[in-house]
Design an enzyme around this catalytic site. Structure first.
Site, PDB file in Angstrom:
ATOM      1  N   CYS A   1       0.859  -1.184   0.000  1.00 19.87           N
ATOM      2  CA  CYS A   1       0.000   0.000   0.000  1.00 19.87           C
ATOM      3  C   CYS A   1       0.895   1.233   0.000  1.00 19.87           C
ATOM      4  O   CYS A   1       1.712   1.397   0.909  1.00 19.87           O
ATOM      5  CB  CYS A   1      -0.900  -0.014   1.234  1.00 19.87           C
ATOM      6  SG  CYS A   1      -1.963   1.414   1.304  1.00 19.87           S
TER       7      CYS A   1
ATOM      8  N   CYS B   1      -4.375   6.329  -5.004  1.00 13.52           N
ATOM      9  CA  CYS B   1      -3.908   4.936  -4.937  1.00 13.52           C
ATOM     10  C   CYS B   1      -2.492   4.813  -5.533  1.00 13.52           C
ATOM     11  O   CYS B   1      -2.328   4.778  -6.760  1.00 13.52           O
ATOM     12  CB  CYS B   1      -4.873   3.986  -5.641  1.00 13.52           C
ATOM     13  SG  CYS B   1      -4.485   2.247  -5.274  1.00 13.52           S
TER      14      CYS B   1
HETATM   15  O1  PYC Z   1      -2.166   3.674  -2.155  1.00 16.85           O
HETATM   16  O2  PYC Z   1      -1.459   1.719  -2.845  1.00 16.85           O
HETATM   17  C1  PYC Z   1      -2.297   2.445  -2.313  1.00 16.85           C
HETATM   18  C2  PYC Z   1      -3.530   1.803  -1.789  1.00 16.85           C
HETATM   19  C3  PYC Z   1      -3.894   0.496  -1.912  1.00 16.85           C
HETATM   20  C4  PYC Z   1      -5.129   0.350  -1.267  1.00 16.85           C
HETATM   21  C5  PYC Z   1      -5.478   1.579  -0.771  1.00 16.85           C
HETATM   22  N1  PYC Z   1      -4.487   2.452  -1.098  1.00 16.85           N
END
Ligand code: PYC
Length: 320
Positions: free
Chosen positions: A92, A243
């Protein structure tokens, strides 16, 4: 009331709106193996800790938790295992940015690079003087380009399959328009795509489940971002941030298509228009190391109490 003697301490932060809750003390003994081995022990023997930290009543579906652990190899600063409302995560990046800010808040790191072990490899967090954090991710790559999946009620959808520390199906300009007011429609669409991929046996490399679905559209303001995304996470919550693993997967696809050169900056906006900046360093062939920069803010510190008479002391399991 009968409180157990457990002393679980957590520090909360958010990165571009997406929460991270880091368990900094009270973690049960997971052994001294690699993060991948410790993650398995955590899943099999201590799932109560994951559920009590991430799920209601202490958490909620969007919560990403993390265990701060001693490293396996002493040359690294620490280890980390990320988890959400349903299980552990491979990796993450918004949480790694949150980890950098949390370690600084704890007085454990100063600006500069720091090596951190995860279940899928070692990453480097660089804390900058202004508090931003750059994460040098694990090697990332596109596995398959423009794969067709037949999605009930939506028809044929094309997407790239890429690894950015998690497995992603990346969809460009299909389905609901990527705008905040369409979150319910985007969630329904991404869930339908995820179900269809599983039913049609479409996976990442070595049969690994594609557990993140990412839709892209134009940014709201092209002077601030190059693209806007919506990401559905494995626990059925959408990522409030852009993300970082999804941005890594996107960078790998852009690089493979010749649309992003080494060192060039890509600005990825998320559904709330917070932005991660990304660039790549080529490793071998079309595999790259993504470097993702974001900012996080500390929001609180807590000590959790586990009362034996509380039927929900270990959290309310998420049903999906
Ligand atoms: O920022 O890689 C990320 C992530 C994965 C799930 C939620 N955030």
């Amino acid at each position: 009331m009968s409180h157990t003697s457990r002393q679980i301490k957590v520090i909360d932060s958010h990165t571009g709106g997406e929460p991270t809750r880091i368990v900094v003390s009270g973690i049960p003994d997971l052994g001294s193996g690699s993060m991948s081995e410790r993650s398995k022990v955590f899943r099999e023997q201590h799932d109560w800790l994951r559920s009590s930290v991430a799920n209601e009543p202490r958490g909620h579906d969007a919560m990403v938790g993390a265990l701060l652990l001693p490293p396996h190899h002493p040359e690294n600063l620490c280890g980390v295992i990320f988890f959400n409302n349903t299980s552990t995560l491979h990796m993450c990046i918004h949480g790694s940015v949150g980890l950098g800010v949390t370690l600084a808040h704890m007085g454990k790191i100063l600006p500069g690079p720091h090596r951190v072990e995860t279940p899928v490899g070692v990453i480097t967090l660089t804390l900058h003087e202004d508090g931003a954090v750059t994460v040098a991710n694990v090697p990332s790559y596109r596995y398959r380009a423009q794969v067709a999946v037949e999605v009930p009620e939506y028809g044929k959808i094309l997407g790239d399959i890429a690894w950015g520390g998690n497995w992603f199906f990346l969809i460009q300009d299909q389905g609901p328009v990527v705008r905040r007011e369409n979150i319910a429609e985007l969630t329904a669409f991404a869930s339908a795509v995820k179900r269809a991929l599983a039913e049609q046996g479409i996976t990442g490399e070595n049969g690994e489940e594609i557990d993140h679905i990412e839709s892209f559209g134009p940014p709201i303001d092209a002077t601030l971002a190059d693209s806007k995304n919506f990401v559905l996470c494995p626990g059925h919550a959408y990522d409030r941030s852009p993300c970082g693993t999804g941005t890594s997967a996107k960078l790998a696809c852009l690089y493979a298509d010749g649309k992003l050169q080494a060192g060039q900056t890509w600005r990825q906006a998320g559904i709330l228009d917070s932005v991660f900046e990304g660039r790549v360093t080529p490793v071998e062939g079309l595999t790259v190391i993504p470097h993702i920069t974001g900012s996080a803010w500390i929001t609180g510190e807590s000590t959790y109490v586990y009362d034996e008479s509380d039927p929900f002391r270990h959290g309310i399991p998420t049903l999906i």
